[in-house]
Design a protein around this motif. Structure first.
Motif, PDB file in Angstrom:
ATOM      1  N   THR A 119       0.826  -1.214   0.000  1.00 16.65           N
ATOM      2  CA  THR A 119       0.000   0.000   0.000  1.00 16.65           C
ATOM      3  C   THR A 119       0.857   1.259   0.000  1.00 16.65           C
ATOM      4  OG1 THR A 119      -0.186   0.012   2.423  1.00 16.65           O
ATOM      5  CG2 THR A 119      -1.869  -1.196   1.194  1.00 16.65           C
ATOM      6  N   ILE A 120       2.043   1.172   0.620  1.00 18.96           N
ATOM      7  CA  ILE A 120       2.962   2.307   0.593  1.00 18.96           C
ATOM      8  C   ILE A 120       3.493   2.504  -0.818  1.00 18.96           C
ATOM      9  CG2 ILE A 120       5.083   3.280   1.528  1.00 18.96           C
ATOM     10  CD1 ILE A 120       4.728   1.579   3.982  1.00 18.96           C
ATOM     11  N   VAL A 121       3.807   1.389  -1.486  1.00 19.85           N
ATOM     12  CA  VAL A 121       4.314   1.452  -2.856  1.00 19.85           C
ATOM     13  C   VAL A 121       3.294   2.122  -3.772  1.00 19.85           C
ATOM     14  CG1 VAL A 121       5.100   0.112  -4.836  1.00 19.85           C
ATOM     15  CG2 VAL A 121       5.742  -0.597  -2.524  1.00 19.85           C
ATOM     16  N   ALA A 122       2.023   1.778  -3.600  1.00 14.47           N
ATOM     17  CA  ALA A 122       0.968   2.320  -4.458  1.00 14.47           C
ATOM     18  C   ALA A 122       0.509   3.698  -4.009  1.00 14.47           C
ATOM     19  CB  ALA A 122      -0.218   1.365  -4.493  1.00 14.47           C
ATOM     20  N   GLY A 123       0.867   4.097  -2.811  1.00  7.50           N
ATOM     21  CA  GLY A 123       0.443   5.401  -2.313  1.00  7.50           C
ATOM     22  C   GLY A 123      -1.008   5.461  -1.911  1.00  7.50           C
ATOM     23  N   THR A 124      -1.611   4.316  -1.569  1.00  5.14           N
ATOM     24  CA  THR A 124      -3.029   4.298  -1.232  1.00  5.14           C
ATOM     25  C   THR A 124      -3.299   4.551   0.251  1.00  5.14           C
ATOM     26  OG1 THR A 124      -2.885   1.889  -1.071  1.00  5.14           O
ATOM     27  CG2 THR A 124      -3.677   2.813  -3.150  1.00  5.14           C
ATOM     28  N   VAL A 125      -2.260   4.434   1.092  1.00  3.13           N
ATOM     29  CA  VAL A 125      -2.407   4.778   2.508  1.00  3.13           C
ATOM     30  C   VAL A 125      -1.147   5.506   2.960  1.00  3.13           C
ATOM     31  CG1 VAL A 125      -3.839   2.751   2.985  1.00  3.13           C
ATOM     32  CG2 VAL A 125      -1.391   2.652   3.435  1.00  3.13           C
ATOM     33  N   ALA A 126      -1.275   6.266   4.025  1.00  2.00           N
ATOM     34  CA  ALA A 126      -0.106   6.907   4.623  1.00  2.00           C
ATOM     35  C   ALA A 126       0.712   5.848   5.354  1.00  2.00           C
ATOM     36  CB  ALA A 126      -0.547   7.992   5.597  1.00  2.00           C
ATOM     37  N   ASP A 127       2.027   6.028   5.360  1.00  2.00           N
ATOM     38  CA  ASP A 127       2.849   4.988   5.986  1.00  2.00           C
ATOM     39  C   ASP A 127       2.567   4.839   7.481  1.00  2.00           C
ATOM     40  OD1 ASP A 127       4.327   7.007   7.258  1.00  2.00           O
ATOM     41  OD2 ASP A 127       5.835   7.043   5.685  1.00  2.00           O
ATOM     42  N   ARG A 128       1.993   5.852   8.110  1.00  3.64           N
ATOM     43  CA  ARG A 128       1.629   5.733   9.526  1.00  3.64           C
ATOM     44  C   ARG A 128       0.606   4.635   9.748  1.00  3.64           C
ATOM     45  NH1 ARG A 128       1.423   4.574  13.846  1.00  3.64           N
ATOM     46  NH2 ARG A 128       1.197   5.781  15.772  1.00  3.64           N
ATOM     47  N   GLU A 129      -0.152   4.314   8.709  1.00  2.00           N
ATOM     48  CA  GLU A 129      -1.184   3.289   8.834  1.00  2.00           C
ATOM     49  C   GLU A 129      -0.620   1.875   8.832  1.00  2.00           C
ATOM     50  OE1 GLU A 129      -4.449   3.944   9.407  1.00  2.00           O
ATOM     51  OE2 GLU A 129      -3.662   5.972   9.631  1.00  2.00           O
ATOM     52  N   VAL A 130       0.644   1.710   8.443  1.00  2.00           N
ATOM     53  CA  VAL A 130       1.209   0.355   8.384  1.00  2.00           C
ATOM     54  C   VAL A 130       2.400   0.225   9.337  1.00  2.00           C
ATOM     55  CG1 VAL A 130       0.387  -0.180   6.088  1.00  2.00           C
ATOM     56  CG2 VAL A 130       2.584   0.948   6.345  1.00  2.00           C
TER      57      VAL A 130
END
Length: 353
Positions: A48-59
Motif C-alpha cells: 500500500t505504501i508502494v501504491a500510495g493508497t495509505v499513509a505509511d503511519r497506517e502500516v
C-alpha cells in the motif's frame, strides 16, 4: 543478570517478547529488543505504501511500552556468536547476550541477475517501500511500471498500483505459466481474470536476463519502463547468512524442535531466517514467536520445556485493491469481497493487539 536479546521487532520477535512478559519475566533477566526502526512495521501491508493508497503511519505501530524492555534502534552489522555479542553499523557499543532470538526477516534474492540490485525498487523493508512509493507516485501520466515476480507480493503490488493509478501502464513478469502457482487453480483463474479486466499485462514464462536503468530484458526482448519493482524471491537477512551454523538449501538456519540452533542452544531462530517445511509468512513467524516464548519461559525458569505442537496455518489472504481479494481459508479457496474483508480484519487486530 542474564541478558536476553531479540533481534528484529517484527511479527515473530514481538510475539516472543509479549509471550515472555505475559508469563512473568524473571527479575534477573534483562530483555532487549533490537530493530532498525523505532516502531513495528506491518510488512504484509508494504504494497500500500508502494501504491500510495495509505499513509505509511497506517502500516506501522508503536512498540510495546514496558519498563522491562530495553530498546536499541540500530542496524545490525554482525552477530559474533563466538563472543556472544551484537555488533552494529553506526555505533561503537556492542550488546552482549546470554540468550539470543534471531528474527531479522528477509531481503530480496536477485538470483545473480545483473543490474537487479541496482535498478529495481524493493518492498522488503519500510525504507525500500517508501522509495518505491516515491518513484511510482512521481511518474507522469501513462508512465510504465514493471513488476518482476507474480507471487503474492507481486500480485498485491500490481493490483494496488492499478487501483491507485488508472493511467499507468503496468506489466507483470511471471516465471511460471500461471500467476500464484502455490494457490488453488480457482484462485489463479480469478486473479488472471482480474488483471485482464483491469488492463494489467501479464507475461508468463518470464526469464529476466538483466535489468537496466530504463528497462528489463526478458527472453531476449528489452522492455522500456520507468520503474521496475522486484518481488521475485527472498533470502534470509545477510547477517544471518554469515553465521557459522548449518543451513538448508535456501540459506536458512537449521533449528531443532525448540527453534534452537543445535550448535548453540542458547540461540533461537524464527521466521524467515529459520528452516521450515512452511513457506515464509507473517502468520508463521507469529506462531513460531509464541512457541519460542513458551520454550524460553521454561528455560529461563530452569524448567524442562515441552516440545511445541506442530504448526497448523489458518490460510493465506491476498488483496486485489481495496474491495476484492482471494485466499485459502480453512482449506477452502475463496475469492471476492469476503477474503478482502477478512484480510482487513486481520490487519485491524495486528494494529491493536
Amino acid at each position: 543478570m542474564r541478558n536476553l536479546v531479540i533481534l528484529g521487532g517484527g511479527y515473530g520477535g514481538i510475539k516472543v517478547a509479549l509471550g515472555l512478559l505475559d508469563k512473568g519475566l524473571p527479575e534477573d533477566v534483562n530483555l532487549t529488543i533490537v530493530d532498525r526502526n523505532p516502531y513495528q512495521s506491518l510488512k504484509t501491508e508494504f504494497y500500500t505504501i508502494v501504491a500510495g493508497t495509505v499513509a505509511d503511519r497506517e502500516v506501522r505501530v508503536d512498540f510495546p511500552k514496558d519498563d522491562r524492555i530495553q530498546y536499541v534502534f540500530a542496524e545490525v552489522e554482525k552477530i559474533d556468536a563466538e563472543h556472544k555479542q551484537i555488533v552494529f553499523q553506526d555505533r561503537s557499543e556492542v550488546v552482549s547476550y546470554d540468550y539470543l532470538v534471531v528474527a531479522l526477516g528477509c531481503e530480496d534474492n536477485y538470483h545473480g541477475i545483473e543490474g537487479a540490485d541496482i535498478y529495481t525498487e524493493s518492498v522488503q523493508s519500510f525504507a525500500g517501500s517508501r522509495r518505491a512509493g516515491l518513484a511510482v507516485g512521481n511518474l507522469k501520466a501513462y508512465g510504465k511500471v514493471t513488476i518482476v515476480g507474480a507471487g503474492l507480493s507481486g500480485i498485491e503490488v500490481a493490483s494496488e498500483i492499478r487501483e491507485s493509478r488508472e493511467d499507468l501502464n503496468i506489466r507483470l513478469l511471471d516465471r511460471g505459466g500461471s500467476v500464484l502457482r502455490a494457490f488453488d487453480p480457482r484462485i489463479q483463474g480469478y486473479v488472471a481474470d482480474w488483471f485482464n479486466k483491469n488492463d494489467v499485462e501479464v507475461l508468463h514464462h518470464a526469464n529476466v536476463e538483466y535489468v537496466e536503468k530504463d528497462g528489463v530484458c526478458n527472453n531476449g526482448v528489452c522492455y522500456v519502463n520507468d520503474v521496475t519493482i522486484w518481488t521475485a524471491g527472498v533470502r534470509p537477512n545477510k547477517v544471518v547468512r554469515e553465521l557459522p551454523f548449518q543451513k538448508d538449501q535456501h540459506e536458512k538456519i537449521v533449528v531443532n524442535d525448540f527453534f534452537q540452533v543445535p550448535e548453540q542452544p542458547n540461540v533461537y531462530v524464527i521466521g524467515d531466517c529459520a528452516s521450515s517445511i512452511h513457506s515464509p509468512s507473517a502468520q508463521l513467524a507469529g506462531i513460531q514467536g509464541e512457541q519460542t516464548a513458551a520454550v524460553l519461559n521454561c528455560v529461563l525458569k530452569n524448567k524442562e520445556p515441552k516440545k511445541p505442537k506442530d504448526i497448523r496455518l489458518k490460510g493465506t489472504l491476498g488483496s486485489l485493491g481495496k474491495s476484492d481479494g482471494f485466499g485459502n481459508m480453512m482449506k477452502q479457496p475463496m475469492t471476492g469481497i469476503v477474503p478482502r474483508l477478512v484480510k482487513s480484519g486481520v490487519l485491524w487486530l495486528n494494529k491493536r493487539h
